[in-house]
Design an enzyme around this catalytic site. Structure first.
Site, PDB file in Angstrom:
ATOM      1  N   ARG A 170      -8.188   3.272  13.351  1.00 10.52           N
ATOM      2  CA  ARG A 170      -7.254   4.375  13.636  1.00 10.52           C
ATOM      3  C   ARG A 170      -6.692   4.335  15.045  1.00 10.52           C
ATOM      4  NH1 ARG A 170      -5.846   5.508   8.619  1.00 10.52           N
ATOM      5  NH2 ARG A 170      -7.627   6.134   7.364  1.00 10.52           N
ATOM      6  N   GLU A 178     -10.111  11.964   7.964  1.00 11.35           N
ATOM      7  CA  GLU A 178      -9.939  13.315   7.432  1.00 11.35           C
ATOM      8  C   GLU A 178     -11.269  14.075   7.353  1.00 11.35           C
ATOM      9  OE1 GLU A 178      -7.037  13.203   3.836  1.00 11.35           O
ATOM     10  OE2 GLU A 178      -7.674  11.146   4.255  1.00 11.35           O
ATOM     11  N   LYS A 227      -4.650  -2.388  10.109  1.00 13.45           N
ATOM     12  CA  LYS A 227      -4.993  -2.537   8.688  1.00 13.45           C
ATOM     13  C   LYS A 227      -5.242  -3.995   8.288  1.00 13.45           C
ATOM     14  CE  LYS A 227      -3.639   1.758   7.300  1.00 13.45           C
ATOM     15  NZ  LYS A 227      -4.414   2.652   6.429  1.00 13.45           N
ATOM     16  N   GLU A 286      -9.265   4.023  -2.254  1.00 12.95           N
ATOM     17  CA  GLU A 286      -8.027   3.926  -3.035  1.00 12.95           C
ATOM     18  C   GLU A 286      -8.302   3.259  -4.379  1.00 12.95           C
ATOM     19  OE1 GLU A 286      -4.733   2.129  -1.009  1.00 12.95           O
ATOM     20  OE2 GLU A 286      -5.352   2.844   0.969  1.00 12.95           O
ATOM     21  N   TYR A 316       1.955   1.962  15.512  1.00 16.77           N
ATOM     22  CA  TYR A 316       2.669   2.141  14.244  1.00 16.77           C
ATOM     23  C   TYR A 316       4.087   2.686  14.363  1.00 16.77           C
ATOM     24  CZ  TYR A 316       2.434   7.215  13.511  1.00 16.77           C
ATOM     25  OH  TYR A 316       2.634   8.560  13.583  1.00 16.77           O
ATOM     26  N   THR A 352      -9.045  -5.946   3.678  1.00 22.32           N
ATOM     27  CA  THR A 352      -8.923  -4.955   2.610  1.00 22.32           C
ATOM     28  C   THR A 352      -9.861  -5.431   1.503  1.00 22.32           C
ATOM     29  OG1 THR A 352      -6.587  -4.647   3.166  1.00 22.32           O
ATOM     30  CG2 THR A 352      -7.315  -3.836   1.002  1.00 22.32           C
ATOM     31  N   ASP A 401       0.847  -1.186   0.000  1.00 17.80           N
ATOM     32  CA  ASP A 401       0.000   0.000   0.000  1.00 17.80           C
ATOM     33  C   ASP A 401       0.886   1.241   0.000  1.00 17.80           C
ATOM     34  OD1 ASP A 401      -2.464   1.202  -0.153  1.00 17.80           O
ATOM     35  OD2 ASP A 401      -2.791   1.227   2.001  1.00 17.80           O
ATOM     36  N   THR A 440      -4.859   6.442   0.200  1.00 14.80           N
ATOM     37  CA  THR A 440      -6.109   7.194   0.202  1.00 14.80           C
ATOM     38  C   THR A 440      -6.075   8.329  -0.818  1.00 14.80           C
ATOM     39  OG1 THR A 440      -6.216   6.773   2.555  1.00 14.80           O
ATOM     40  CG2 THR A 440      -7.722   8.432   1.686  1.00 14.80           C
ATOM     41  N   TYR A 486       1.081   5.695  -0.483  1.00 14.67           N
ATOM     42  CA  TYR A 486       0.673   6.843   0.339  1.00 14.67           C
ATOM     43  C   TYR A 486       0.857   8.063  -0.548  1.00 14.67           C
ATOM     44  CZ  TYR A 486       0.868   9.118   5.070  1.00 14.67           C
ATOM     45  OH  TYR A 486       0.652   9.823   6.227  1.00 14.67           O
ATOM     46  N   ARG A 541       0.516  13.667  14.071  1.00 21.25           N
ATOM     47  CA  ARG A 541       1.791  14.227  14.561  1.00 21.25           C
ATOM     48  C   ARG A 541       1.689  15.747  14.586  1.00 21.25           C
ATOM     49  NH1 ARG A 541       2.682  10.128  11.093  1.00 21.25           N
ATOM     50  NH2 ARG A 541       2.813  11.535   9.303  1.00 21.25           N
ATOM     51  N   HIS A 577      -3.753  13.776   1.462  1.00 28.13           N
ATOM     52  CA  HIS A 577      -3.990  12.776   2.513  1.00 28.13           C
ATOM     53  C   HIS A 577      -2.824  12.725   3.495  1.00 28.13           C
ATOM     54  CE1 HIS A 577      -5.067   9.075   4.549  1.00 28.13           C
ATOM     55  NE2 HIS A 577      -3.919   8.523   4.180  1.00 28.13           N
ATOM     56  N   GLN A 632      -4.083   1.580  15.088  1.00 26.48           N
ATOM     57  CA  GLN A 632      -2.955   2.040  14.272  1.00 26.48           C
ATOM     58  C   GLN A 632      -2.108   3.078  15.009  1.00 26.48           C
ATOM     59  OE1 GLN A 632      -4.307   3.845  10.617  1.00 26.48           O
ATOM     60  NE2 GLN A 632      -2.247   4.400   9.940  1.00 26.48           N
ATOM     61  N   ASP A 639      -9.283   0.239   1.977  1.00 22.92           N
ATOM     62  CA  ASP A 639      -8.301  -0.163   2.992  1.00 22.92           C
ATOM     63  C   ASP A 639      -8.878   0.168   4.370  1.00 22.92           C
ATOM     64  OD1 ASP A 639      -5.959  -0.667   4.425  1.00 22.92           O
ATOM     65  OD2 ASP A 639      -5.092   1.294   3.948  1.00 22.92           O
ATOM     66  N   GLU A 690     -10.421   3.755   3.727  1.00 17.39           N
ATOM     67  CA  GLU A 690      -9.556   4.552   2.855  1.00 17.39           C
ATOM     68  C   GLU A 690      -9.964   4.229   1.427  1.00 17.39           C
ATOM     69  OE1 GLU A 690      -5.362   4.080   3.897  1.00 17.39           O
ATOM     70  OE2 GLU A 690      -5.662   5.528   5.524  1.00 17.39           O
TER      71      GLU A 690
END
Lengths: 416, 416
Positions: free
Chosen positions: A240, A363, A256, A203, A247, A260, A128, A349, A130, A144, A135, A243, A236, A201
């Site tokens: 959250r 989001e 995840k 995708e 992560y 999927t 996967d 995403t 990014y 973060r 996104h 994760q 996906d 997500e």
């Protein structure tokens, strides 16, 4: 590609017309799963029709499509390689456009409502990416908040990671809410339980064909032509809270890996020629192994729609993606990693700049702080038990037509 | 398990004696790859011998081992499940210990030197864990010098991530030095080229058998008994410069995906009963889904040796690992992720507290600042072209015997 019309009774603006012809794996009551080709609201038993031609005139020097399509996945067909894919598509176009074939073919057209669709590929490795700047920026701001949202590497390489290929499922498969560890920053210790921040997500997934050997790389200018067979819509599913706790430092894992979903239909890249689009400006200029001509390194003008419990909550545009599919595949193999037919890679995403083009609920609801208002006036931030999500998409086809992608849908079952 | 002796001429202290009996996939000149069992310095054509029994008395209610072992991977045998593994091992033990079988079996024993060994499993999903506290601490100090070396989640869950299953190779396969992007903190921008920090990780790999369905979890107390078939030695080749630049925020990708080597022989868990060891104290106490009785949640007293160009540079001890294999498998599935026969998970680098028990050159040379001195007086920090690395290991067997694990070796070829 032919722009001829078909002997089938099909409106010119049907999203699964002669210019589309996606592949899938189907079965009918009691029969073995095998390759089918969708046209209109029918599925062609493609191997059975190829067998008629083979019985009449033999295989000759060409690929044995009757054998390849008799399998319960597209993998043997993918392994035949890009020249065989072209031969197959030309042949299918001829079969559907020339009236002389109607009598032989019609018995092998099955109404969509009478078939069961299966996972179209035996997924070899699943990666996967990014590749959406919007996104990655949004997620960086949410996860973060005290750092630059885009990490320093983001514009130099298409960031990706391996996902779990054994839990890729076909559209329509229910998804059990995952349980796991989660810990809010203020909590003294993690707790265990069902995810409270279950997300999607939206995708595109790219289906790879043609194996390479270990130590070789796929050139960015040849990647799309030789190894990108087609696209699926991909959801996906993401927990959250799980994760966020797990992560660092090795990336997403249980947040995840519980599932999927991909569409049952694989749209050939050959059906998306009119949908090729220019990439956004890449600044800084990528390193040479990621650069190529525009006819090899392109984006896709695909319009995606995210439907949540019947309300369309977002309309992401694939043309906003920063990295090209060819760049992702070139990057994936630049270290000598080999690829196999049946490899699948997701774009990450698809999100745009506007709120209503964001491809995840994380989001859309800004991590739950700005709930989404549904048609019935209710509000939602993350998935609740019983919720359904359907992703749909279309692309411009030749001469003003539309190429429909197969939808991918799923429903959330309560945690066990 | 029988402690009987065998009619074969085999020293009592042979590391591949009657108490070992690892499985692999072999071929001889011009024959198809199939399952073999190692005893001493021979390989038993296991399926051929099982076929003799089948021809004589049929299969009865038991598993059809002749069919399972005729395959080019262990996967069909793994899928038969743990009861079949026990039946097979009991039968092999009888075949090698009772003199009445010698005449029928001996023609199917092939000297090791006459066989080619293949990858023993068709790797389904490959996950790599990070279960050594010493390794995680060392890497944290080197890669994130301004942070706590262990991330806050480390003692709450076995951290892991998915790796590339398509690039898992059998011992003896050459490894081409990977190229990629790397950027030292002081560099203004990344550059492209061959890795300058090519490394190893000495690990155990656990081979999983018995599939589960999506949405189900494997109980920590049943994981080892029902789903851990055996172990391999595993070398997780790692390009540290590529990894350091790419791994934030989604984890290692190209720094690892160019190749992972495993031993040709899979040592059954049943051969490692005498090697079971207590885990280090787990503090804080893990969440309930990771707790289980000592006979289900155990470590392994396996002694590993890292040989670099003929010099043994490290002797990691597997009993130092913080997380149990059963805990890793329970964690991997607690979100409902399904498993498949042929899944493989690595332990992560095996490192102890002492310098000479570190399982990577990154740690041994402290990122190149404290080079390793070889037998010939030369110094090395990372792998150079032409270098060879061999991992070997043994475990205590019954009655003072030794259980040898299959070695895993590889040589570095120059970048292409």
């Amino acid at each position: 590609m032919s722009s001829a019309s078909t002997w089938l009774d099909l409106p010119d603006d049907h999203p699964f017309g002669l210019a589309n012809l996606p592949y899938g794996v189907f079965s009918t009551n009691g029969t073995a799963p095998r390759v089918g080709v969708r046209i209109g609201d029918w599925v062609l038993d493609a191997g059975a029709v190829a067998q008629i031609g083979k019985d009449a005139v033999g295989v000759g020097d060409g690929p044995d499509l009757a054998v390849a399509w008799a399998n319960p996945s597209l993998n043997p067909f993918l392994e035949l390689g890009h020249q065989a894919w072209t031969i197959a598509r030309d042949w299918l176009t001829e079969v559907f456009s020339e009236a002389v074939h109607e009598e032989a073919v019609r018995p092998h057209l099955i109404p969509l409502g009478e078939v069961t669709m299966h996972l179209p590929i035996a997924v070899a490795d699943y990666v996967d990416f990014y590749a959406s700047e919007h996104h990655a920026t949004n997620v960086g701001k949410i996860f973060r908040p005290n750092s630059e949202p885009l990490t320093p590497n983001w514009k130099h390489l298409p960031i990706g990671y391996h996902g779990r290929s054994g839990t890729v499922v076909v559209s329509g498969t229910d998804v059990v809410r995952p349980s796991g560890q989660r810990k809010a920053p203020a909590d003294p210790a993690p707790t265990f339980g069902p995810s409270r921040k279950l997300d999607i997500e939206a995708e595109l997934g790219f289906v790879v064909g043609g194996s390479t050997t270990l130590g070789a790389s796929v050139d960015v200018s040849l990647a799309a032509e030789q190894h990108l067979f087609g696209v699926v819509l991909l959801n996906d599913w993401s927990a959250r809270d799980i994760q966020a706790w797990e992560y660092v430092p090795l990336g997403p894992f249980l947040g995840k890996s519980f599932g999927t979903s991909i569409s049952a239909w694989v749209t050939p890249m050959a059906a998306l020629e009119a949908a090729r689009s220019a990439l956004p400006t890449q600044d800084p200029l990528p390193l040479p192994y990621l650069r190529g001509a525009a006819d090899a390194v392109f984006g896709l003008d695909i319009h995606v729609e995210v439907e949540w419990n019947g309300t369309v909550v977002s309309r992401p545009e694939y043309r906003d993606m920063y990295w090209a599919p060819a760049q992702m595949l070139a990057h994936l193999t630049v270290n000598g990693a080999s690829i196999r037919s049946g490899d699948l890679f997701g774009s990450g995403t698809i999100s745009g700049a506007a709120r209503d083009s964001r491809g995840s609920f994380l989001e859309l609801s800004w991590n739950g702080t700005e709930p989404v208002t549904m048609t019935d006036g209710s509000e939602r931030s993350f998935l609740e038990d019983g919720d359904t999500v359907v992703l749909r998409a279309w692309a411009p086809g030749p001469a003003g037509s539309r190429i429909g992608l197969g939808e991918v849908g799923g429903r959330i079952l309560p945690a066990r």
